[in-house]
Design a protein around this motif. Structure first.
Motif: not given
Length: 638
Positions: A120-126, A131-141
């Motif tokens: 799942p697209a993880g919420a990242a901390s700036s 908190l913000y959403s990133g690109t929806n990716v296949q593999v976390e990280g």
């Protein structure tokens, strides 16, 4: 009709036997009850294949791939192959020329019916804690390139040959700067820069990817004016320092032969993958005609022969080219090319997997198999470790997944049987489910640890749960049949699985877009516990996972969708960005945004930053509340 056009007309006139073969294939396709959208894709694929066969040698179409008819593995068989580096350019030329000659002695090709025509697209901390959403990716990280990127403070949007930076300040958002790639690109010799394809964002580094085109032939246009054809020469990654987003600085550029396939980012190392097709007969005295090139700062060099791997069963004059780039030091870390090409890319934390489906057809034989390569990453120094050939074809990158040192591969065979194969690090078969579904094509797949979920489709939508805990003995746990099918699956909290796809009836006909929530807490007894049918005809999110916004923490789903106006009482075509929530076992519409002033459905992305929601496209970045999607601001992008 003048003489030259008469000659072209005569050359382009199809042979009757080719027309008969095409007609037989189309009639056979009509007999298979499939989703209307898929049927259109199959017809388009067959028509495109026929047109390509008719026009080959008359028109240059980007980089044509030469294909041969190879022997497919028998049902369930996995064939391991071992590539070897070329000792020198002479040896590499010999391999390429041999494949070229064989390929041009075989010209028949078509895709079988039902074949696709392409964490799942993880919420990242700036740094400031937003908190913000990133690109929806296949593999976390592991990030993937996209047309919109954000670090929680600035939104970067692709527009033609530019990237525009917009501050993410809610109602006070504004345009900060414009990056014009054409101003920084070192293009010469009549070459042309294409539009920006994707971006990657890592700290204070922004990578902008675009293709460079070579001029080919002149021809006379309909208005009598001379027209220029172009073909892809190389793909370039332009690196910018965006420490001050209102004043981005060009740092360097990295190029490599071939058309763009994808980028991946692990830590500060960028992996750039292209496919370089040799479109003209190689000449031994001209290494540039058969050896991939890499460039830095606009200065090109041929790849070392030792970095060019040749698989013993390679049957296409196409290379997959993979390079590693350290974004901190702005230096290339490694490079590798594999003769065989690549169309599907999957990456884990330790390996990059390249897959190429070979579609082969003659009057008597259909042979479809996946050429698969495992490339170890080694901190940015790609190295080919193993190759294999697997029966069938891949749906997309989600059909590949690495778990505890094993690779799981879901394929659909020529006979439309869904199959799962588990491979070890040498890409040797460890276990296999030979037939998950019979006479049905794979529509979506998602691996979640020791359990996998697969959806096939013919008239109903069987969702299969797969027990993969023992790699040597994978098995089907259960099957849930529903009308329609999900083309994308996404983990949703504990014991839930989100599906996005198409509703259907008992005849296999579909209309609309459908959200489903499945209870998979007990994989042996799955249930659809909620569904929502949306009056829309298409959505890029059904085919492109990066086009969907999924926020499990806030229970929100967002995607663009369009309607042709076919529904009763609705004769107006429209394109909107839709946001739904999921709570208390129900989907509820949060709101919608008219995309007329933002961009087309395939050009926009939705993202959450702090307490706001942004819909970004090449025309505008709109700012909305998370509650009800009430507009609070907009930034025009020209």
């Amino acid at each position: 009709m003048n003489d030259i056009f008469k000659q072209l007309h005569d050359q382009m006139k199809p042979r009757q036997e080719l027309l008969d073969q095409l007609d037989a294939k189309l009639k056979k396709a009509d007999e298979v009850p499939v989703h209307k959208g898929k049927a259109r894709e199959v017809f388009s694929g067959l028509l495109a294949a026929a047109c390509f066969a008719l026009l080959a040698g008359v028109v240059i179409i980007s980089q044509p791939t030469a294909r041969t008819v190879s022997q497919a593995p028998s049902e369930g068989e996995v064939v391991a192959v071992q590539a070897a580096p070329a000792a020198d350019y002479a040896e590499l030329y010999s391999s390429v020329k041999s494949i070229w000659d064989q390929a041009h002695r075989n010209s028949g090709w078509a895709a079988p019916e039902g074949a696709p025509q392409a964490m799942p697209a993880g919420a990242a901390s700036s740094e400031v804690g937003v908190l913000y959403s990133g690109t929806n990716v296949q593999v976390e990280g592991i990030d993937e390139g996209d047309i919109v990127k954000t670090d929680g403070k600035t939104i970067f949007v692709v527009k033609d040959q530019q990237v525009l930076a917009v501050s993410a300040e809610g109602a006070d958002s504004k345009l900060l700067s414009t990056i014009s790639v054409a101003d920084d690109a070192k293009i010469g010799d009549g070459k042309r820069l294409g539009d920006v394809q994707e971006m990657m964002l890592a700290g204070n580094r922004l990578v902008v990817v675009a293709s460079v085109y070579n001029p080919t032939d002149f021809y006379e246009g309909e208005n009598g004016n001379a027209q220029q054809d172009y073909e892809v020469a190389e793909t370039r990654a332009y690196l910018y320092d965006i420490s001050a987003p209102n004043n981005p600085k060009y740092v360097s550029e990295f190029g490599q032969s071939g058309s763009y396939k994808t980028t991946r980012l692990l830590g500060n190392t960028l992996y750039l993958v292209t496919e370089y097709v040799i479109g003209e007969e190689p000449v031994e005295a001209v290494p540039e005609s058969f050896v991939p090139q890499v460039s830095t700062g606009g200065t090109s060099s041929l790849m070392d022969a030792a970095k060019c791997q040749v698989a013993p069963e390679a049957d296409q004059t196409a290379y997959s080219v993979t390079t590693g780039i350290d974004l901190t030091s702005a230096k290339r870390t490694g490079e590798l090319s594999v003769l065989g090409g690549a169309e599907t890319v999957y990456m884990s934390e330790t390996n990059l997997y390249l897959a190429k489906t070979d579609w082969n057809y003659t009057a008597t034989t259909e042979a479809t198999n996946v050429q698969l390569a495992r490339i170890s990453l080694n901190g940015g120094v790609p190295k080919l470790e193993a190759q294999a050939k697997i029966p069938g074809y891949l749906l997309n990158q989600f059909a590949l997944d690495e778990y505890e040192g094993y690779l799981r591969v879901a394929t659909t065979t020529v006979g439309n049987d869904v199959q799962l194969t588990i491979l070890d690090s040498s890409l040797s078969k460890v276990g296999q489910i030979k037939r998950i579904a019979k006479d049905e094509a794979l529509q979506s797949v998602r691996f979640m640890g020791a359990v996998g979920y697969a959806v096939s489709f013919k008239q109903t939508d069987p969702l299969f749960a797969l027990d993969l805990a023992n790699p040597a003995k994978p098995k089907v746990i259960s099957e849930l049949k529903l009308p329609g099918f999900s083309s994308y699956l996404h983990p949703w909290g504990d014991g839930l699985l989100l599906g996005l796809g198409f509703p259907g009836d008992e005849n296999g006909t579909t209309q609309g877009i459908k959200l489903s929530m499945f209870d998979v807490s007990d994989p042996a007894s799955m249930k659809e516990i909620a569904q929502k049918v949306i009056k829309a005809d298409y959505s890029p999110a059904t085919d492109d996972h990066k086009a969907i916004y999924v926020d499990v923490e806030r229970s929100l789903i967002g995607f663009a969708a369009g309607s042709y106006g076919y529904y009763e009482g609705d004769d107006t075509a429209s394109e909107d960005y839709l946001v739904y929530s999921y709570a208390d076992g129900k989907f509820k519409k949060v709101g919608e945004v008219d995309l007329a002033d933002i961009g087309e459905t395939g050009q926009v992305r939705g993202l959450q930053i702090g307490d706001g929601f942004y819909v970004a496209g090449p025309k505008q970045v709109g700012v909305y509340t998370l509650d009800g999607l009430r507009e609070v601001g907009a930034v025009g992008l020209g």
